[in-house]
Design a protein around this motif. Structure first.
Motif, PDB file in Angstrom:
ATOM      1  N   PHE A 128       1.188  -1.372   0.328  1.00 41.26           N
ATOM      2  CA  PHE A 128      -0.087  -0.241   0.008  1.00 41.26           C
ATOM      3  C   PHE A 128       0.910   1.019  -0.341  1.00 41.26           C
ATOM      4  O   PHE A 128       1.068   1.761   1.209  1.00 41.26           O
ATOM      5  CB  PHE A 128      -1.046  -0.255   1.216  1.00 41.26           C
ATOM      6  CG  PHE A 128      -1.936  -1.009   1.004  1.00 41.26           C
ATOM      7  CD1 PHE A 128      -2.874  -1.045   0.867  1.00 41.26           C
ATOM      8  CD2 PHE A 128      -1.871  -2.151   1.694  1.00 41.26           C
ATOM      9  CE1 PHE A 128      -4.509  -2.044   0.507  1.00 41.26           C
ATOM     10  CE2 PHE A 128      -2.380  -3.790   1.838  1.00 41.26           C
ATOM     11  CZ  PHE A 128      -3.721  -3.337   1.645  1.00 41.26           C
ATOM     12  N   GLY A 129       0.900   1.777  -1.122  1.00 37.60           N
ATOM     13  CA  GLY A 129       2.405   2.701  -1.217  1.00 37.60           C
ATOM     14  C   GLY A 129       3.759   2.387  -1.046  1.00 37.60           C
ATOM     15  O   GLY A 129       4.486   1.425  -1.513  1.00 37.60           O
ATOM     16  N   GLU A 130       4.074   3.477   0.172  1.00 37.45           N
ATOM     17  CA  GLU A 130       5.416   2.754   0.998  1.00 37.45           C
ATOM     18  C   GLU A 130       5.176   1.364   1.911  1.00 37.45           C
ATOM     19  O   GLU A 130       6.290   0.967   2.471  1.00 37.45           O
ATOM     20  CB  GLU A 130       5.900   4.239   1.460  1.00 37.45           C
ATOM     21  CG  GLU A 130       5.617   5.625   0.795  1.00 37.45           C
ATOM     22  CD  GLU A 130       6.344   6.122   1.729  1.00 37.45           C
ATOM     23  OE1 GLU A 130       7.526   6.622   2.550  1.00 37.45           O
ATOM     24  OE2 GLU A 130       6.041   7.259   1.249  1.00 37.45           O
ATOM     25  N   MET A 131       4.150   1.241   1.708  1.00 46.92           N
ATOM     26  CA  MET A 131       4.152   0.408   3.131  1.00 46.92           C
ATOM     27  C   MET A 131       3.536  -1.005   2.978  1.00 46.92           C
ATOM     28  O   MET A 131       2.861  -1.709   1.298  1.00 46.92           O
ATOM     29  CB  MET A 131       2.729   0.198   3.733  1.00 46.92           C
ATOM     30  CG  MET A 131       2.340  -0.504   5.216  1.00 46.92           C
ATOM     31  SD  MET A 131       1.269   0.308   6.300  1.00 46.92           S
ATOM     32  CE  MET A 131      -0.081   0.838   5.038  1.00 46.92           C
ATOM     33  N   ARG A 132       4.275  -2.195   3.245  1.00 45.73           N
ATOM     34  CA  ARG A 132       4.474  -3.400   2.871  1.00 45.73           C
ATOM     35  C   ARG A 132       4.285  -4.544   4.193  1.00 45.73           C
ATOM     36  O   ARG A 132       4.648  -4.487   4.895  1.00 45.73           O
ATOM     37  CB  ARG A 132       5.912  -3.920   2.378  1.00 45.73           C
ATOM     38  CG  ARG A 132       6.062  -5.231   1.777  1.00 45.73           C
ATOM     39  CD  ARG A 132       7.083  -5.558   1.372  1.00 45.73           C
ATOM     40  NE  ARG A 132       7.915  -5.932   0.266  1.00 45.73           N
ATOM     41  CZ  ARG A 132       8.622  -5.645  -0.083  1.00 45.73           C
ATOM     42  NH1 ARG A 132       9.045  -6.802  -0.062  1.00 45.73           N
ATOM     43  NH2 ARG A 132       8.629  -5.162  -1.762  1.00 45.73           N
ATOM     44  N   PRO A 140       5.459  -4.481   9.980  1.00 50.17           N
ATOM     45  CA  PRO A 140       4.978  -4.567   8.372  1.00 50.17           C
ATOM     46  C   PRO A 140       6.408  -3.968   7.812  1.00 50.17           C
ATOM     47  O   PRO A 140       7.424  -3.288   9.370  1.00 50.17           O
ATOM     48  CB  PRO A 140       4.314  -3.274   8.415  1.00 50.17           C
ATOM     49  CG  PRO A 140       4.191  -3.128   9.726  1.00 50.17           C
ATOM     50  CD  PRO A 140       4.400  -4.645  10.482  1.00 50.17           C
ATOM     51  N   GLU A 141       6.993  -2.962   6.809  1.00 53.09           N
ATOM     52  CA  GLU A 141       7.953  -2.057   6.215  1.00 53.09           C
ATOM     53  C   GLU A 141       7.053  -0.783   5.448  1.00 53.09           C
ATOM     54  O   GLU A 141       6.083  -1.400   5.238  1.00 53.09           O
ATOM     55  CB  GLU A 141       8.234  -3.211   5.769  1.00 53.09           C
ATOM     56  CG  GLU A 141       9.423  -4.408   6.039  1.00 53.09           C
ATOM     57  CD  GLU A 141      10.203  -5.094   4.757  1.00 53.09           C
ATOM     58  OE1 GLU A 141      10.736  -4.633   3.989  1.00 53.09           O
ATOM     59  OE2 GLU A 141      11.108  -5.740   5.318  1.00 53.09           O
ATOM     60  N   ILE A 142       8.082  -0.204   6.003  1.00 47.60           N
ATOM     61  CA  ILE A 142       7.475   0.874   5.079  1.00 47.60           C
ATOM     62  C   ILE A 142       8.628   1.943   4.909  1.00 47.60           C
ATOM     63  O   ILE A 142      10.125   1.918   5.509  1.00 47.60           O
ATOM     64  CB  ILE A 142       6.778   2.218   6.144  1.00 47.60           C
ATOM     65  CG1 ILE A 142       5.600   1.341   6.804  1.00 47.60           C
ATOM     66  CG2 ILE A 142       6.905   4.175   5.955  1.00 47.60           C
ATOM     67  CD1 ILE A 142       5.001   2.695   8.324  1.00 47.60           C
ATOM     68  N   SER A 143       9.090   2.031   3.149  1.00 45.75           N
ATOM     69  CA  SER A 143       9.802   2.053   2.942  1.00 45.75           C
ATOM     70  C   SER A 143      11.174   1.877   2.941  1.00 45.75           C
ATOM     71  O   SER A 143      12.393   1.870   3.721  1.00 45.75           O
ATOM     72  CB  SER A 143      10.162   3.906   3.355  1.00 45.75           C
ATOM     73  OG  SER A 143       9.633   4.682   2.856  1.00 45.75           O
ATOM     74  N   GLY A 144      11.383   0.030   3.144  1.00 45.06           N
ATOM     75  CA  GLY A 144      11.728  -0.765   3.507  1.00 45.06           C
ATOM     76  C   GLY A 144      12.246  -1.040   4.834  1.00 45.06           C
ATOM     77  O   GLY A 144      13.485  -1.849   5.167  1.00 45.06           O
TER      78      GLY A 144
END
Length: 222
Positions: A128-132, A140-144
């Protein structure tokens, strides 16, 4: 929620405790009560079930194919007998997998996720956008970069991601996270968990990715 079917109270209580440590709701049944429940339970409640674990129970009352008539959730047999004949018999009964005991609870969760992905032809994560957002228990990851979350908040985020494009009610979130039989926890605890989750996501993303509407529920947006 994970449903465990076994005649032994010790086994059901043990699995419930282990799943609870992982932040996963579970419920235990004997053969007779499960047969009646799975035939009559409301469809919305049944959607809260991630998987069925079948242990020592009556095959006449607990049929994997009967379960499949009502839901596509994985049906996994827990086997105490380490023999090829028993394993083949269990697969022939219609289960999706056979797990030999003893087994670590995280292996069970990993197998459930793997089977679900095959059914749905999905990757082990949603973006979801920058979120994995992962479906195997990882943060979860945000921008990796990983975003560490408490277990309940992580499960709520996973549940919202699994229902991408749809709104889920507070009751649906509660059932998925705490189970449909937990009467010791108030349903309003969901609002507290989501409030904390939104604050953390907003701090990392710069906006609130969880849209909420009174009486309609929650939806994950990008």
């Amino acid at each position: 929620m994970i449903v465990v079917v076994d005649e032994r109270e010790l086994v059901k209580d043990g699995f419930n405790s282990l799943f609870d440590r992982e932040g996963v709701a579970s419920a235990g049944f004997g053969s007779h009560e499960f047969g009646e429940w799975v035939s009559t339970v409301d469809e919305h409640d049944l959607k809260a079930v991630r998987a069925f674990l079948i242990g020592e129970c009556s095959s006449d009352l607990v049929s994997p194919r009967r379960i499949r008539d009502r839901t596509s959730a994985p049906v996994i047999a827990l086997s105490d007998q380490h023999s090829l004949e028993n394993t083949l018999r269990l697969f022939e009964s219609g289960v999706d997998d056979v797990i030999r005991k003893p087994v670590h609870i995280r292996e069970i969760l990993a197998r459930i996720s793997a089977i679900s992905r095959r059914f749905q032809d999905e990757k082990p994560y949603s973006e979801f956008g920058e979120m994995r957002i992962f479906v195997d228990g990882r943060d979860p990851e945000i921008s990796g970069e990983p975003l560490p979350l408490p277990r309940r908040e992580r499960r709520i985020l996973e549940f919202l991601a699994s229902n991408a494009g749809r709104r889920v009610t507070k009751t649906q979130v509660f059932n998925a996270i705490y189970g449909i039989f937990d009467e010791e926890v108030e349903e309003n605890v969901v609002e507290s968990h989501i409030s904390k989750l939104r604050k953390k996501l907003r701090g990392k993303l710069g906006f609130d990715p969880i849209d909420s509407k009174r009486f309609l529920g929650y939806r994950l947006i990008t």
